[in-house]
Write a protein that holds these residues in place. Structure first.
Motif, PDB file in Angstrom:
ATOM      1  N   ILE A  37       1.010  -1.143  -0.184  1.00  0.00           N
ATOM      2  CA  ILE A  37      -0.044   0.122   0.007  1.00  0.00           C
ATOM      3  C   ILE A  37       0.806   1.081   0.017  1.00  0.00           C
ATOM      4  N   ILE A  38       1.824   1.365   0.519  1.00  0.00           N
ATOM      5  CA  ILE A  38       2.516   2.413   0.928  1.00  0.00           C
ATOM      6  C   ILE A  38       3.468   2.647  -0.504  1.00  0.00           C
ATOM      7  N   ARG A  39       4.176   1.105  -0.852  1.00  0.00           N
ATOM      8  CA  ARG A  39       4.829   1.908  -1.912  1.00  0.00           C
ATOM      9  C   ARG A  39       4.058   1.785  -3.526  1.00  0.00           C
ATOM     10  N   ARG A  40       3.003   2.276  -3.363  1.00  0.00           N
ATOM     11  CA  ARG A  40       1.893   2.438  -4.126  1.00  0.00           C
ATOM     12  C   ARG A  40       1.487   3.219  -4.335  1.00  0.00           C
ATOM     13  N   PHE A  41       1.467   4.077  -3.116  1.00  0.00           N
ATOM     14  CA  PHE A  41       1.570   5.435  -3.064  1.00  0.00           C
ATOM     15  C   PHE A  41       2.419   6.426  -3.560  1.00  0.00           C
ATOM     16  N   ASN A  42       3.370   5.724  -2.737  1.00  0.00           N
ATOM     17  CA  ASN A  42       5.005   6.680  -2.893  1.00  0.00           C
ATOM     18  C   ASN A  42       5.147   6.631  -4.971  1.00  0.00           C
ATOM     19  N   GLU A  43       4.538   5.866  -5.613  1.00  0.00           N
ATOM     20  CA  GLU A  43       5.503   5.033  -7.073  1.00  0.00           C
ATOM     21  C   GLU A  43       3.945   6.388  -7.420  1.00  0.00           C
ATOM     22  N   SER A  44       2.498   6.577  -6.710  1.00  0.00           N
ATOM     23  CA  SER A  44       1.539   7.773  -7.443  1.00  0.00           C
ATOM     24  C   SER A  44       2.154   8.992  -7.444  1.00  0.00           C
ATOM     25  N   VAL A  45       2.508   9.437  -6.477  1.00  0.00           N
ATOM     26  CA  VAL A  45       3.098  10.440  -6.343  1.00  0.00           C
ATOM     27  C   VAL A  45       4.527  11.007  -7.047  1.00  0.00           C
ATOM     28  N   GLY A  46       4.313  10.420  -8.102  1.00  0.00           N
ATOM     29  CA  GLY A  46       6.009  10.079  -8.041  1.00  0.00           C
ATOM     30  C   GLY A  46       7.624  10.051  -7.857  1.00  0.00           C
ATOM     31  N   GLY A  47       7.019   9.124  -6.654  1.00  0.00           N
ATOM     32  CA  GLY A  47       8.313   8.852  -5.718  1.00  0.00           C
ATOM     33  C   GLY A  47       8.694   6.880  -6.077  1.00  0.00           C
ATOM     34  N   VAL A  48      10.370   7.196  -5.261  1.00  0.00           N
ATOM     35  CA  VAL A  48      10.655   6.255  -5.954  1.00  0.00           C
ATOM     36  C   VAL A  48      10.784   4.925  -4.766  1.00  0.00           C
ATOM     37  N   ASN A  49      10.954   3.782  -5.102  1.00  0.00           N
ATOM     38  CA  ASN A  49      10.969   3.121  -3.649  1.00  0.00           C
ATOM     39  C   ASN A  49      12.890   2.226  -4.204  1.00  0.00           C
ATOM     40  N   SER A  50      13.322   2.494  -3.892  1.00  0.00           N
ATOM     41  CA  SER A  50      14.850   1.713  -3.758  1.00  0.00           C
ATOM     42  C   SER A  50      15.762   1.502  -2.640  1.00  0.00           C
ATOM     43  N   GLU A  51      16.687   1.933  -2.353  1.00  0.00           N
ATOM     44  CA  GLU A  51      17.527   0.616  -1.462  1.00  0.00           C
ATOM     45  C   GLU A  51      17.936   2.755  -0.491  1.00  0.00           C
ATOM     46  N   THR A  52      17.900   3.698  -1.051  1.00  0.00           N
ATOM     47  CA  THR A  52      17.379   4.410  -0.786  1.00  0.00           C
ATOM     48  C   THR A  52      16.950   5.896   0.028  1.00  0.00           C
ATOM     49  N   GLU A  53      15.259   5.325  -0.886  1.00  0.00           N
ATOM     50  CA  GLU A  53      14.564   6.362  -0.668  1.00  0.00           C
ATOM     51  C   GLU A  53      13.033   5.414  -0.726  1.00  0.00           C
ATOM     52  N   GLY A  54      12.224   6.096  -0.299  1.00  0.00           N
ATOM     53  CA  GLY A  54      10.899   6.030  -0.346  1.00  0.00           C
ATOM     54  C   GLY A  54      10.560   4.663   0.657  1.00  0.00           C
ATOM     55  N   TYR A  55       9.653   3.376  -0.038  1.00  0.00           N
ATOM     56  CA  TYR A  55       9.285   2.521   1.573  1.00  0.00           C
ATOM     57  C   TYR A  55       9.933   2.274   2.097  1.00  0.00           C
ATOM     58  N   HIS A  56      10.277   2.121   3.681  1.00  0.00           N
ATOM     59  CA  HIS A  56      11.638   1.689   4.889  1.00  0.00           C
ATOM     60  C   HIS A  56      10.329   0.801   5.523  1.00  0.00           C
ATOM     61  N   GLU A  57      11.056  -0.623   5.387  1.00  0.00           N
ATOM     62  CA  GLU A  57      10.683  -1.714   6.528  1.00  0.00           C
ATOM     63  C   GLU A  57      10.648  -1.398   7.326  1.00  0.00           C
ATOM     64  N   THR A  58      10.973  -1.476   8.073  1.00  0.00           N
ATOM     65  CA  THR A  58      11.723  -1.169   9.890  1.00  0.00           C
ATOM     66  C   THR A  58      11.256  -0.153  10.356  1.00  0.00           C
ATOM     67  N   ILE A  59      11.224   0.839   9.808  1.00  0.00           N
ATOM     68  CA  ILE A  59      10.676   1.756  10.448  1.00  0.00           C
ATOM     69  C   ILE A  59       9.267   1.673  10.032  1.00  0.00           C
ATOM     70  N   THR A  60       8.268   0.955   9.206  1.00  0.00           N
ATOM     71  CA  THR A  60       7.190   0.895   8.922  1.00  0.00           C
ATOM     72  C   THR A  60       6.527  -0.376   9.122  1.00  0.00           C
ATOM     73  N   ARG A  61       7.634  -1.179  10.702  1.00  0.00           N
ATOM     74  CA  ARG A  61       7.349  -2.663  10.943  1.00  0.00           C
ATOM     75  C   ARG A  61       7.688  -1.692  12.335  1.00  0.00           C
ATOM     76  N   ALA A  62       8.004  -1.037  13.324  1.00  0.00           N
ATOM     77  CA  ALA A  62       8.765  -0.512  14.055  1.00  0.00           C
ATOM     78  C   ALA A  62       7.472   0.524  14.846  1.00  0.00           C
ATOM     79  N   PHE A  63       6.669   1.567  14.037  1.00  0.00           N
ATOM     80  CA  PHE A  63       5.098   2.430  13.943  1.00  0.00           C
ATOM     81  C   PHE A  63       4.302   1.511  13.973  1.00  0.00           C
ATOM     82  N   LEU A  64       4.333   0.715  13.267  1.00  0.00           N
ATOM     83  CA  LEU A  64       2.845  -0.120  12.934  1.00  0.00           C
ATOM     84  C   LEU A  64       2.932  -1.113  14.962  1.00  0.00           C
TER      85      LEU A  64
END
Length: 150
Positions: A60-87
């Motif tokens: 869901i977050i990756r798809r949203f990032n891409e929908s606003v022109g973002g990139v999910n890569s090794e250096t930007e966009g979705y961050h698995e550990t931060i997402t899991r920590a906040f969830l």
């Protein structure tokens, strides 16, 4: 830890807009703030039992990032550990929260709690570990101390 004053919400509609907007990829990039991340996650956890956040939130977050022109890569966009920590933090907060409170009040209380702080994961992770490529791409365990139990 860094001090900040979170943007608080005044209506449940604001929270619903963020949660459903995240799902539909209709939010604007400026709307996707730290507060919006936690508000949308709380909304999805509380109001959308049809969505398995443990399974679906990364996509869901990756798809949203891409929908606003973002990139999910090794250096930007979705961050698995931060997402899991906040969830985890949202769920920890909700376990002790007044479930009968209006949604916006729950979110505001979360934002004012330790689990709502932007730097909450840094209580458990060193900066080096949290911001490494491995932690962005996969979940890594904390290296400073274990996450609290409810």
């Amino acid at each position: 830890m860094t001090e900040y004053s979170p943007r608080l919400f005044t209506t449940d509609g604001e929270i619903e807009h963020l949660g459903e907007g995240l799902l539909a990829c209709t939010l604007t990039r400026p709307e996707w703030t730290h507060e919006a991340h936690l508000a949308a996650t709380t909304y999805l956890e509380q109001r959308r039992p049809d969505i398995s956040l443990d399974v679906e939130l990364p996509g869901i977050i990756r798809r949203f990032n891409e929908s606003v022109g973002g990139v999910n890569s090794e250096t930007e966009g979705y961050h698995e550990t931060i997402t899991r920590a906040f969830l985890y933090g949202v769920r920890l907060f909700l376990a002790d929260a007044d479930g009968s409170a209006p949604l916006h009040r729950l979110v505001n209380d979360l934002l004012k709690s330790p689990m709502g702080r932007r730097d909450w994961p840094l209580r458990f992770y060193s900066r080096e570990r949290l911001f490494c490529v491995e932690a962005r791409l996969t979940y890594v365990e904390p290296d400073l101390m274990s996450m609290p139990r409810s």
